[in-house]
Design a protein around this motif. Structure first.
Motif, short mmCIF file in Angstrom:
data_model
loop_
_atom_site.label_atom_id
_atom_site.label_comp_id
_atom_site.label_asym_id
_atom_site.label_seq_id
_atom_site.Cartn_x
_atom_site.Cartn_y
_atom_site.Cartn_z
N TRP A 93 0.43 -0.83 0.36
CA TRP A 93 0.16 0.19 0.06
C TRP A 93 0.79 1.39 0.05
CZ3 TRP A 93 -3.35 -1.70 4.03
CH2 TRP A 93 -4.42 -3.23 3.56
N VAL A 94 1.60 0.99 0.84
CA VAL A 94 2.88 2.43 0.70
C VAL A 94 3.52 2.83 -0.63
CG1 VAL A 94 4.95 2.87 1.69
CG2 VAL A 94 3.22 2.58 3.37
N SER A 95 4.24 1.36 -1.44
CA SER A 95 4.75 1.45 -1.95
C SER A 95 3.96 2.10 -3.24
CB SER A 95 5.62 0.31 -2.59
OG SER A 95 4.49 -0.75 -2.97
N GLU A 96 2.53 1.92 -3.41
CA GLU A 96 1.81 1.98 -4.43
C GLU A 96 0.94 3.43 -4.31
OE1 GLU A 96 -0.34 -1.28 -4.32
OE2 GLU A 96 1.59 -3.10 -5.19
N SER A 97 1.66 4.21 -3.45
CA SER A 97 0.77 5.24 -2.72
C SER A 97 1.64 6.25 -3.54
CB SER A 97 1.01 5.47 -1.52
OG SER A 97 0.51 6.31 -1.11
N ALA A 98 0.81 7.56 -4.25
CA ALA A 98 1.03 8.51 -4.97
C ALA A 98 1.76 8.94 -3.84
CB ALA A 98 -0.10 9.26 -5.03
N ASP A 99 1.17 9.32 -2.77
CA ASP A 99 2.14 9.88 -1.41
C ASP A 99 2.57 8.53 -0.51
OD1 ASP A 99 3.29 11.37 0.98
OD2 ASP A 99 1.98 13.42 0.97
N PRO A 100 3.99 8.33 -0.48
CA PRO A 100 4.23 7.24 0.27
C PRO A 100 4.13 6.88 1.91
CG PRO A 100 5.54 6.96 -1.30
CD PRO A 100 4.67 8.24 -1.79
N LEU A 101 4.80 8.37 2.12
CA LEU A 101 4.51 9.36 3.18
C LEU A 101 3.42 9.04 4.00
CD1 LEU A 101 6.94 9.97 6.07
CD2 LEU A 101 6.40 12.27 5.14
N ALA A 102 2.75 9.96 2.98
CA ALA A 102 1.11 10.02 3.93
C ALA A 102 0.88 9.21 4.37
CB ALA A 102 0.01 10.97 3.23
N THR A 103 0.44 8.18 3.38
CA THR A 103 -0.18 6.47 3.13
C THR A 103 0.28 5.79 4.91
OG1 THR A 103 -0.26 6.35 1.68
CG2 THR A 103 -0.52 4.05 2.83
N ALA A 104 2.10 5.54 5.41
CA ALA A 104 2.92 4.70 6.03
C ALA A 104 2.18 5.96 7.25
CB ALA A 104 4.33 5.15 5.76
#
Length: 311
Positions: free
Chosen positions: A108-119
């Protein structure tokens, strides 16, 4: 009978900010009884715990925070039952359960447009694993799915992102077992986007299902960053009690990430560039933050009610 919600009444005030509410009294008794039952099947000892905790509440001194009160109560549980770590099996269970979910969360983090926000979102969802606030029935997988798109009551993300990208030192104050697996994911993401040195702090001794150095190493945090115990058995961060190393790190940190409601309750008046990441689990925390029970929070300390300006 229909019950109406009544605003919590404070027991004491210190420096203008409520420390202990009357609502904390029955909550602590419930928490002590649950812990006593986990520790021993001897009803006589369970009764002794309740009597001692009731005496503690009757003689409550001003200025304490809820985690400091819980600290005293859980010391009584350990003393009277002879069980030094009542939640040891539960802690291991949730660390293992969260580790099973880690690969999906990484995707989910790696595929996110904003990995930091998802993390960040996933780390906040992990705060649902809490045996202190009465939220013993929870669905971690469901929580992780929900948090990806759920609104946050406080979302100081733009300032958070800017601060961690510019930081030289980040102090990460962990909270519960299981939850620290999602914290590990946030640490991994921070290491990719920030050049900061990260120190991860856990409790100095067992209390409730809070994480210790052993738990943090079990989930692999020790392979990524420096992990230290804070020298205290409070289910929060009481700066007057923590070891000098942690207190110095707190003063030097450019950014402090404080996970969980206990860290919020003990640090909400302290100076520093503190970001609180937690799920609101009781009416007391809701009252203090202007949120509702169940709300998600990424809140910079200075943006919260009564803590100064947003600046």
């Amino acid at each position: 009978m229909l019950f109406r919600w009544v605003r919590p009444c404070p027991a004491r005030r210190r420096g203008g900010r409520v420390k202990i509410y009357l609502d904390c009294y029955p909550c602590l008794l419930r928490q002590a009884l649950e812990s006593a039952r986990v520790s021993t099947e001897d009803e006589g000892r369970q009764r002794d715990v309740l009597i001692r905790v009731m005496a503690l509440l009757a003689d409550l001194r001003p200025g304490l925070t809820p985690p400091q009160l819980a600290q005293a109560a859980h010391r009584m549980v350990r003393e009277l039952t002879g069980n030094a770590d009542p939640y040891a099996e539960i802690k291991r269970h949730y660390n293992e359960k969260a580790l099973e979910l880690l690969p999906a969360c990484r995707r989910w983090v790696s595929e996110s447009a904003d990995p930091l926000a998802t993390a960040v979102r996933l780390a906040v969802a992990g705060n649902v694993i809490d045996f202190g606030g009465g939220w013993t029935a929870f669905d971690l997988e469901g929580e992780l799915c929900t948090v990806l798109t759920a609104p946050f009551r406080a979302w100081d993300y733009d300032r958070f992102r800017r601060d961690v990208l510019q930081a030289e030192n980040i102090l990460f104050l962990g909270d519960n077992t299981g939850e620290i697996v999602l914290d590990r994911l946030l640490v991994e993401t921070l290491r990719r986007v920030s050049r900061a040195e990260i120190t991860f702090v856990v409790r100095g001794a067992p209390v409730l299902n809070d994480a210790t150095v052993e738990d943090a190493r079990f989930v692999g945090l020790g392979e990524l960053v420096r992990v230290v115990g804070n020298g205290s058995d409070a289910p929060g961060t009481v700066l007057s009690e923590v070891c000098p190393d942690v207190r110095d790190a707190f003063g030097r940190a450019d950014v402090i990430l404080a996970k969980g409601q206990g860290n919020f309750e003990t640090l909400n008046e302290e100076p520093g560039n503190i970001y609180f990441l937690f799920k609101v689990k009781c009416t007391v925390a809701a009252r203090m933050t202007g949120a509702k029970t169940g709300d998600y929070m990424l809140a910079r300390s200075r943006s919260l009610p009564g803590s100064g300006t947003c600046g």
